[in-house]
Write a protein that holds these residues in place. Structure first.
Motif, PDB file in Angstrom:
ATOM      1  N   VAL A 164       1.898  -1.136   7.411  1.00  0.00           N
ATOM      2  CA  VAL A 164       1.356  -0.232   6.392  1.00  0.00           C
ATOM      3  C   VAL A 164       1.098   1.147   6.996  1.00  0.00           C
ATOM      4  CG1 VAL A 164      -0.592   0.192   4.844  1.00  0.00           C
ATOM      5  CG2 VAL A 164       0.393  -2.101   5.009  1.00  0.00           C
ATOM      6  N   VAL A 165       0.516   1.179   8.191  1.00  0.00           N
ATOM      7  CA  VAL A 165       0.236   2.462   8.854  1.00  0.00           C
ATOM      8  C   VAL A 165       1.520   3.258   9.069  1.00  0.00           C
ATOM      9  CG1 VAL A 165      -0.526   3.505  11.022  1.00  0.00           C
ATOM     10  CG2 VAL A 165      -1.911   1.727   9.950  1.00  0.00           C
ATOM     11  N   GLU A 166       2.592   2.572   9.446  1.00  0.00           N
ATOM     12  CA  GLU A 166       3.867   3.243   9.721  1.00  0.00           C
ATOM     13  C   GLU A 166       4.685   3.507   8.461  1.00  0.00           C
ATOM     14  OE1 GLU A 166       5.718   0.701  12.575  1.00  0.00           O
ATOM     15  OE2 GLU A 166       4.057   0.899  14.003  1.00  0.00           O
ATOM     16  N   GLY A 167       4.141   3.121   7.287  1.00  0.00           N
ATOM     17  CA  GLY A 167       4.802   3.415   6.020  1.00  0.00           C
ATOM     18  C   GLY A 167       5.982   2.535   5.692  1.00  0.00           C
ATOM     19  N   ARG A 168       6.109   1.409   6.394  1.00  0.00           N
ATOM     20  CA  ARG A 168       7.242   0.510   6.161  1.00  0.00           C
ATOM     21  C   ARG A 168       6.957  -0.537   5.091  1.00  0.00           C
ATOM     22  NH1 ARG A 168       7.626  -2.658  10.085  1.00  0.00           N
ATOM     23  NH2 ARG A 168       5.996  -1.961  11.523  1.00  0.00           N
ATOM     24  N   MET A 169       5.690  -0.692   4.714  1.00  0.00           N
ATOM     25  CA  MET A 169       5.343  -1.773   3.789  1.00  0.00           C
ATOM     26  C   MET A 169       4.195  -1.358   2.879  1.00  0.00           C
ATOM     27  SD  MET A 169       4.205  -5.697   4.783  1.00  0.00           S
ATOM     28  CE  MET A 169       2.481  -5.321   5.177  1.00  0.00           C
TER      29      MET A 169
END
Length: 283
Positions: free
Chosen positions: A168-173
């Motif tokens: 979530v932090v890396e914007g992947r999910m």
């Protein structure tokens, strides 16, 4: 007064037995359901001999389940209903064989779909030789996920929580988690986990607290549905039923959404030391 067993018609049982004793009868009736079939096409589809095929078609006619048309045989409205009701029952029995004892993990009161939708399911269990295999599989599945939804009352292992946070932090999910209030209380008392939950929410994960009973643990990871072992005494939280069936996926998403609408959305402050101390003081 009659019992349920006595109320079952002998004729109905005879019809069930007639179909169940021959795969060709089922195949032929299903074929005719899709439209008129000349005997030659049925012969190719079933690989049955001409004499067997003619005998079955005659039997289906006599039962009122099939009839001749200018373009070949076709089901009658009765025959269409017969095979439409019969096929899910047979498939459901296959699902029960596949699931075995894991069928108890399914929530009877919330399962609005038939067991026949679980005919492609896999039961993933831990074994003495590979006690971490399923946890590792779940971790790998989460690392590749783009959409994660869950309804649960069990806490994820720390490694899985870290992966959820990172994705979530890396914007992947994107993530939507509906948790019981007991689980939220448990998580707030785990200082080794609360920073991950706080960062998870701060990054955009939507976490909701449901104040009541949740009947099952459902995880929808992209196209995959996981229904976890709900036996608190099993000691194996990473045992689950896995399926990619579209109907099961729709059911899982709708179930999670139903509970989400009746839940309170949590903020990052839920997982701070001040919030924990305040909750302890209130209780």
């Amino acid at each position: 007064m009659t019992t349920e067993t006595e109320a079952i018609s002998d004729d109905a049982l005879a019809d069930v037995a007639y179909l169940s004793r021959s795969r060709n009868r089922i195949t032929i009736l299903e074929a005719l359901r899709s439209g008129p079939h000349p005997s030659g096409r049925l012969e190719e589809r079933t690989q049955a001999s001409r004499s067997t095929l003619e005998r079955i078609l005659t039997e289906l006619e006599e039962r009122g389940w099939a009839e001749r048309s200018p373009d070949g045989y076709v089901t009658t409205p009765v025959g269409e209903r017969v095979i439409g009701e019969f096929r899910p029952v047979v498939t459901a029995m296959g699902s029960i064989r596949t699931l075995g004892e894991a069928v108890a993990w399914l929530p009877d009161e919330e399962l609005s779909i038939g067991l026949h939708h679980f005919d492609d399911a896999t039961v993933r269990r831990t074994t003495p030789n590979s006690p971490m295999a399923e946890a590792t599989y779940l971790l790998e599945l989460m690392r590749e996920a783009s959409v994660f939804r869950t309804l649960t009352y069990i806490a994820p292992p720390l490694s899985l929580l870290q992966s959820m946070r990172d994705s979530v932090v890396e914007g992947r999910m994107t993530a939507t988690n509906v948790l019981t209030d007991d689980l939220v209380g448990y998580l707030r008392e785990r200082p080794e986990q609360t920073p991950y939950w706080r960062e998870y929410v701060e990054a955009g994960a939507r976490i909701y607290c449901y104040r009541g009973h949740i009947p099952c643990n459902v995880f929808v990871v992209d196209e995959t549905v996981l229904i976890a072992n709900n036996d608190p005494d099993s000691g194996h939280p990473c045992e689950f039923i896995e399926t990619t069936d579209e109907t099961v996926r729709s059911w899982g998403r709708e179930l999670i959404e139903t509970y989400r609408r009746n839940s309170e959305r949590l903020t990052p402050e839920t997982f701070t030391e001040e919030s924990r101390m305040s909750a302890e003081h209130t209780s």
